[in-house]
Design a protein around this motif. Structure first.
Motif, PDB file in Angstrom:
ATOM      1  N   PRO A 122     108.558  11.146   8.301  1.00 56.06           N
ATOM      2  CA  PRO A 122     108.714  10.814   9.726  1.00 56.06           C
ATOM      3  C   PRO A 122     110.170  10.732  10.184  1.00 56.06           C
ATOM      4  CG  PRO A 122     107.138   9.352   8.664  1.00 56.06           C
ATOM      5  CD  PRO A 122     107.845  10.095   7.579  1.00 56.06           C
ATOM      6  N   SER A 123     111.061  10.194   9.335  1.00 59.76           N
ATOM      7  CA  SER A 123     112.420   9.916   9.790  1.00 59.76           C
ATOM      8  C   SER A 123     113.363  11.118   9.721  1.00 59.76           C
ATOM      9  CB  SER A 123     113.028   8.770   8.979  1.00 59.76           C
ATOM     10  OG  SER A 123     112.341   7.571   9.224  1.00 59.76           O
ATOM     11  N   ILE A 124     113.098  12.061   8.843  1.00 59.61           N
ATOM     12  CA  ILE A 124     113.988  13.220   8.729  1.00 59.61           C
ATOM     13  C   ILE A 124     113.280  14.507   9.163  1.00 59.61           C
ATOM     14  CG2 ILE A 124     115.399  14.628   7.187  1.00 59.61           C
ATOM     15  CD1 ILE A 124     115.881  12.173   5.473  1.00 59.61           C
ATOM     16  N   LEU A 125     112.283  14.911   8.401  1.00 55.60           N
ATOM     17  CA  LEU A 125     111.644  16.204   8.661  1.00 55.60           C
ATOM     18  C   LEU A 125     110.962  16.262  10.029  1.00 55.60           C
ATOM     19  CD1 LEU A 125     110.136  16.984   5.135  1.00 55.60           C
ATOM     20  CD2 LEU A 125     112.327  17.673   6.100  1.00 55.60           C
ATOM     21  N   ALA A 126     110.235  15.205  10.379  1.00 53.53           N
ATOM     22  CA  ALA A 126     109.530  15.208  11.661  1.00 53.53           C
ATOM     23  C   ALA A 126     110.509  15.198  12.836  1.00 53.53           C
ATOM     24  CB  ALA A 126     108.587  14.007  11.747  1.00 53.53           C
ATOM     25  N   TYR A 127     111.575  14.401  12.731  1.00 53.97           N
ATOM     26  CA  TYR A 127     112.548  14.340  13.827  1.00 53.97           C
ATOM     27  C   TYR A 127     113.306  15.657  13.977  1.00 53.97           C
ATOM     28  CZ  TYR A 127     112.198   9.461  15.254  1.00 53.97           C
ATOM     29  OH  TYR A 127     111.766   8.274  15.791  1.00 53.97           O
ATOM     30  N   VAL A 128     113.672  16.258  12.854  1.00 49.09           N
ATOM     31  CA  VAL A 128     114.361  17.549  12.928  1.00 49.09           C
ATOM     32  C   VAL A 128     113.466  18.586  13.610  1.00 49.09           C
ATOM     33  CG1 VAL A 128     115.247  19.480  11.556  1.00 49.09           C
ATOM     34  CG2 VAL A 128     115.859  17.140  10.947  1.00 49.09           C
ATOM     35  N   SER A 129     112.206  18.627  13.214  1.00 49.87           N
ATOM     36  CA  SER A 129     111.270  19.597  13.791  1.00 49.87           C
ATOM     37  C   SER A 129     111.029  19.323  15.267  1.00 49.87           C
ATOM     38  CB  SER A 129     109.939  19.546  13.023  1.00 49.87           C
ATOM     39  OG  SER A 129     110.126  19.841  11.664  1.00 49.87           O
ATOM     40  N   TRP A 130     110.808  18.052  15.613  1.00 49.12           N
ATOM     41  CA  TRP A 130     110.535  17.709  17.016  1.00 49.12           C
ATOM     42  C   TRP A 130     111.749  18.002  17.899  1.00 49.12           C
ATOM     43  CZ3 TRP A 130     106.581  16.767  20.083  1.00 49.12           C
ATOM     44  CH2 TRP A 130     106.815  16.204  21.343  1.00 49.12           C
ATOM     45  N   ASN A 131     112.922  17.590  17.453  1.00 50.21           N
ATOM     46  CA  ASN A 131     114.130  17.812  18.245  1.00 50.21           C
ATOM     47  C   ASN A 131     114.378  19.296  18.486  1.00 50.21           C
ATOM     48  OD1 ASN A 131     114.520  15.041  18.209  1.00 50.21           O
ATOM     49  ND2 ASN A 131     116.003  15.099  16.544  1.00 50.21           N
ATOM     50  N   ARG A 132     114.177  20.092  17.442  1.00 52.25           N
ATOM     51  CA  ARG A 132     114.377  21.535  17.579  1.00 52.25           C
ATOM     52  C   ARG A 132     113.313  22.148  18.483  1.00 52.25           C
ATOM     53  NH1 ARG A 132     117.717  25.557  18.363  1.00 52.25           N
ATOM     54  NH2 ARG A 132     117.126  27.489  17.299  1.00 52.25           N
ATOM     55  N   GLY A 133     112.086  21.684  18.363  1.00 49.55           N
ATOM     56  CA  GLY A 133     111.021  22.200  19.208  1.00 49.55           C
ATOM     57  C   GLY A 133     111.262  21.914  20.674  1.00 49.55           C
ATOM     58  N   VAL A 134     111.685  20.675  20.982  1.00 46.28           N
ATOM     59  CA  VAL A 134     111.991  20.315  22.380  1.00 46.28           C
ATOM     60  C   VAL A 134     113.155  21.159  22.897  1.00 46.28           C
ATOM     61  CG1 VAL A 134     112.861  18.467  23.873  1.00 46.28           C
ATOM     62  CG2 VAL A 134     111.073  17.986  22.181  1.00 46.28           C
ATOM     63  N   GLU A 135     114.119  21.402  22.033  1.00 47.64           N
ATOM     64  CA  GLU A 135     115.268  22.227  22.421  1.00 47.64           C
ATOM     65  C   GLU A 135     114.833  23.654  22.781  1.00 47.64           C
ATOM     66  OE1 GLU A 135     119.422  23.956  20.414  1.00 47.64           O
ATOM     67  OE2 GLU A 135     118.294  22.354  19.433  1.00 47.64           O
ATOM     68  N   LEU A 136     113.861  24.180  22.064  1.00 49.38           N
ATOM     69  CA  LEU A 136     113.445  25.571  22.257  1.00 49.38           C
ATOM     70  C   LEU A 136     112.488  25.750  23.434  1.00 49.38           C
ATOM     71  CD1 LEU A 136     112.883  26.691  18.548  1.00 49.38           C
ATOM     72  CD2 LEU A 136     114.751  27.368  20.077  1.00 49.38           C
ATOM     73  N   ILE A 137     111.516  24.833  23.601  1.00 54.39           N
ATOM     74  CA  ILE A 137     110.491  25.054  24.630  1.00 54.39           C
ATOM     75  C   ILE A 137     110.432  23.966  25.694  1.00 54.39           C
ATOM     76  CG2 ILE A 137     109.081  26.387  23.019  1.00 54.39           C
ATOM     77  CD1 ILE A 137     107.219  23.985  22.787  1.00 54.39           C
ATOM     78  N   GLY A 138     111.245  22.923  25.571  1.00 55.03           N
ATOM     79  CA  GLY A 138     111.252  21.872  26.573  1.00 55.03           C
ATOM     80  C   GLY A 138     110.286  20.747  26.232  1.00 55.03           C
ATOM     81  N   ALA A 139     110.553  19.564  26.777  1.00 52.48           N
ATOM     82  CA  ALA A 139     109.760  18.379  26.446  1.00 52.48           C
ATOM     83  C   ALA A 139     108.320  18.489  26.925  1.00 52.48           C
ATOM     84  CB  ALA A 139     110.416  17.137  27.049  1.00 52.48           C
ATOM     85  N   ASN A 140     108.098  19.063  28.111  1.00 53.46           N
ATOM     86  CA  ASN A 140     106.745  19.134  28.658  1.00 53.46           C
ATOM     87  C   ASN A 140     105.813  19.949  27.771  1.00 53.46           C
ATOM     88  OD1 ASN A 140     107.202  17.540  30.878  1.00 53.46           O
ATOM     89  ND2 ASN A 140     107.681  19.231  32.240  1.00 53.46           N
TER      90      ASN A 140
END
Length: 271
Positions: free
Chosen positions: A206-224
């Motif tokens: 949760p603290s490393i892999l999930a945050y890295v993936s989520w942050n990158r995903g939001v960066e690519l396609i937006g929060a919505n």
């Protein structure tokens, strides 16, 4: 599921503090060169980084474990499904950005799928569910996650290791005083194998892999659009329970999966 399993056995804020403190230590040698190079940017954007660390790191993780002390896994599943809706609201209020009708439809369809799974094919039964203070905490916490997801667009350009380390730093800083308070109030961490394995898991996944993936995903396609992907969590949970716990997949799982995947596909469309 693991967070719920240790609920009531370990101090929640202390667990939250350790899940950020361990990555802080482990990543320090690896991230050092990137932190040195990114330091001017970090100094210039310290406030945004602090807000991200305190919301997405300290508050979100601590409140999630606190809320799990008082509620059920089913209730958490229902309340967590509000995440995509709250992200849309946060982005709309903070940045005046809204979804297109097809994406609203996608959120509605995937939300229906989540409710179909957590109510085991009887969505009307949600009316009979009882909610308590733990549910209020979890719902508020999803609002915190929505704010974090919306603010991510303001994050400065940093190497991902620098960003995760800074998030872990502010998260540790934000939870440490309350973890110390828990300790002196008598709620102390038990040095058992279950505790060690649980905290290690929380620190890595949760603290490393999930945050890295989520942050990158939001960066690519937006929060919505990224928010709708949260509805895939019940799908993963059911599949993992089938593989590792031997729980059988029922008809309501299949219908729920179909609704969730259809809704996520709609919401992820660019046009």
């Amino acid at each position: 599921m693991l967070g719920r399993a240790i609920a009531g056995h370990e101090p929640p804020v202390t667990v939250s503090m350790l899940r950020s403190f361990l990555p802080l230590l482990v990543l320090a040698p690896i991230a050092r060169s990137h932190l040195v190079r990114d330091w001017p940017v970090i100094r210039r954007h310290w406030f945004v980084l602090m807000v991200l660390g305190l919301t997405g790191g300290a508050l979100f993780s601590a409140l999630q474990y606190v809320g799990l002390q008082y509620t059920t896994a089913i209730n958490v599943g229902v309340l967590n499904s509000m995440g995509p809706v709250l992200i849309v609201i946060a982005v709309a209020i903070m940045f005046r950005e809204t979804l297109r009708p097809v994406q609203f439809a996608g959120i509605a369809v995937s939300l229906a799928g989540v409710l179909f799974i957590v109510t085991q094919g009887h969505p009307a039964s949600i009316i009979e569910m009882s909610f308590n203070r733990g549910d209020v905490i979890i719902l508020f916490n999803m609002g915190v996650w929505a704010i974090y997801s919306a603010i991510l667009r303001l994050r400065p350009k940093l190497h991902w290791l620098s960003f995760i380390w800074i998030l872990a730093f502010y998260s540790t800083l934000g939870t440490l005083p309350f973890a110390i308070q828990e300790h002196f109030q008598g709620s102390q961490l038990q040095p058992t194998l279950t505790t060690v394995l649980s905290v290690t898991y929380f620190a890595i996944f949760p603290s490393i892999l999930a945050y890295v993936s989520w942050n990158r995903g939001v960066e690519l396609i937006g929060a919505n659009r990224a928010g709708t992907m949260l509805h895939l969590i019940p799908v993963y949970s059911a599949l993992l329970a089938n593989v590792f716990l031997g729980e059988r997949l029922a008809g309501f799982h299949v219908i729920g999966f179909a609704l969730i995947l259809s809704g996520v596909t709609l919401a992820a469309r660019k046009t």
